[in-house]
Design a protein around this motif. Structure first.
Motif, mmCIF file in Angstrom:
data_model
loop_
_atom_site.group_PDB
_atom_site.id
_atom_site.type_symbol
_atom_site.label_atom_id
_atom_site.label_comp_id
_atom_site.label_asym_id
_atom_site.label_seq_id
_atom_site.Cartn_x
_atom_site.Cartn_y
_atom_site.Cartn_z
ATOM 1 N N ALA A 1 0.867 -1.126 -0.061
ATOM 2 C CA ALA A 1 -0.192 -0.185 0.151
ATOM 3 C C ALA A 1 0.912 1.461 -0.096
ATOM 4 O O ALA A 1 2.176 1.327 0.185
ATOM 5 N N LEU A 2 0.113 2.564 -0.188
ATOM 6 C CA LEU A 2 0.887 3.793 -0.158
ATOM 7 C C LEU A 2 -0.125 4.724 0.246
ATOM 8 O O LEU A 2 -1.073 4.753 -0.054
ATOM 9 N N ALA A 3 0.253 5.373 1.138
ATOM 10 C CA ALA A 3 -0.274 6.679 1.734
ATOM 11 C C ALA A 3 0.300 8.005 1.460
ATOM 12 O O ALA A 3 1.878 8.113 1.695
ATOM 13 N N VAL A 4 -0.367 8.936 1.222
ATOM 14 C CA VAL A 4 -0.003 10.358 1.075
ATOM 15 C C VAL A 4 -0.468 11.210 2.075
ATOM 16 O O VAL A 4 -1.716 11.268 2.414
ATOM 17 N N CYS A 5 0.511 11.988 3.057
ATOM 18 C CA CYS A 5 -0.470 12.894 3.986
ATOM 19 C C CYS A 5 0.304 14.216 3.827
ATOM 20 O O CYS A 5 1.333 14.353 3.335
#
Length: 380
Positions: free
Chosen positions: A58-62
């Motif tokens: 998975a990949l998250a951007v904050c």
């Protein structure tokens, strides 16, 4: 004799070449979205491509306030992503996540480890990129740092583009403010002088004045066609000739092939206004302004020339450098000269600035060249 034929499964590209091509294509697609800034919408669009480059679960951007997007497996970990990003947002350092950071009761969950890398614009951490996987991976950590650095570059380039746009808009506001109040007053006075003696002429001039100001004060894009720019210059000259009569002569020499060329809005009109003012100032008899547009193959050359009083070359240099050159009336000696020069150089490069030939008593000729086709340059 047996010949072993090499099997080519995907055309002329090897598997490694195919993977490289896909990674580059995904990176290009992500960069196109990121140039618009770091928002929930751009992050969501870019993250899908970035995950293809990185692999992982998975990949998250904050950003500094929220999780902008999560793509891939383990959506139930999304609420933890901002907490994972907090240390990196504060320190600017890459952080490694383990099982302790990703508590989960689901035995089939493959979000068990991760790496958080900072997104930096102008030495400020504005967000994070977090890649998750089923186990710790030094390779993923190195890859993520490289991708996060590239994403930061795209965001910074986008910010520079927006700053450039803001600067151009500010320059255009400045240029509109420089449209001579004397010209507006004198044009209205000339129109008024025809109201009783020639009402039809007064009406025509009033329409020309309305169309001129509508174009000059428009809130459209930063570019226009040479044809539209010349059309508005014609309105300007009709109004000036109503004032000066036969004292103002105009020559217009334009190659039809360059009429569709796109150039910065209000790139020519200020040069013509400057030529009229100096072409007739302190001049006895007739003043002539010549506007030329020439086809040079892949470029168009535009020049505005007058046979008036001319200028001290040092005064012109100061005007092009953005220094104030003020005449006795307290107005800018060269209306918008530095503004036009700066905008041409910003759009096309330093080779496309204004070239000014002048000397006291010998008139002035201002020339510039623009490419017929330039990336990102289209009429607004």
């Amino acid at each position: 004799m047996w010949l072993r034929r090499r099997r080519i499964a995907h055309g002329f590209l090897s598997e490694a070449d195919q993977l490289t091509h896909e990674a580059l294509r995904s990176g290009f697609q992500a960069g196109r979205h990121l140039r618009s800034g770091l928002t929930a919408d751009t992050a969501e669009k870019a993250a899908r491509h970035l995950r293809l480059v990185l692999g992982g679960s998975a990949l998250a951007v904050c950003d500094g306030q929220e999780v902008l997007t999560w793509t891939g497996h383990g959506e139930h970990h999304r609420d933890q992503a901002l907490g994972h990003a907090r240390q990196t947002l504060e320190s600017g350092d890459t952080a490694v996540l383990g099982r302790r950071d990703l508590p989960c009761a689901r035995p089939d969950c493959d979000v068990r480890a991760g790496v958080v890398a900072p997104l930096v614009v102008e030495d400020r951490v504005i967000g994070t990129l977090t890649a998750y996987s089923d186990r710790p991976s030094p390779g993923l950590a190195r890859a993520l740092e490289q991708v996060a650095s590239w994403v930061s570059d795209q965001l910074e380039l986008g910010e520079l583009d927006r700053e450039r746009t803001r600067a151009v808009e500010a320059e255009l506001r400045s240029l509109r403010a420089q449209i001579s109040p004397h010209f507006i007053y004198n044009s209205l006075a000339a129109i008024a002088s025809f109201v009783r003696t020639d009402p039809e002429r007064a009406r025509e001039l009033l329409l020309e004045f309305a169309d001129f100001t509508r174009y000059a004060l428009r809130r459209g894009g930063a570019f226009t066609t040479l044809a539209d720019e010349l059309r508005n210059i014609e309105r300007y000259l009709v109004l000036e000739q109503a004032r000066f009569g036969d004292r103002l002569q105009v020559n217009l020499l334009v190659a039809p092939e360059v009429l569709t060329v796109v150039l910065p809005y209000l790139a020519v009109q200020p040069l013509v206004e400057n030529a009229v003012r100096h072409g007739l100032a302190d001049k006895v008899g007739t003043g002539t302004v010549t506007i030329t547009a020439t086809d040079l193959g892949d470029q168009a050359e535009i020049s505005v020339e007058d046979d008036g009083a001319g200028s001290d070359p040092e005064d012109v240099r100061r005007a092009l450098d953005g220094e104030d050159a003020v005449d006795g009336a307290g107005t800018n000696e060269s209306v918008g000269l530095g503004n036009v020069d700066a905008r041409l150089r910003r759009v096309y490069g330093d080779d496309h600035g204004l070239v000014v030939e002048t000397a006291p008593g010998l008139g002035t000729k201002v020339t510039f060249r623009v490419p017929k086709y330039a990336p990102g340059v289209h009429p607004g």
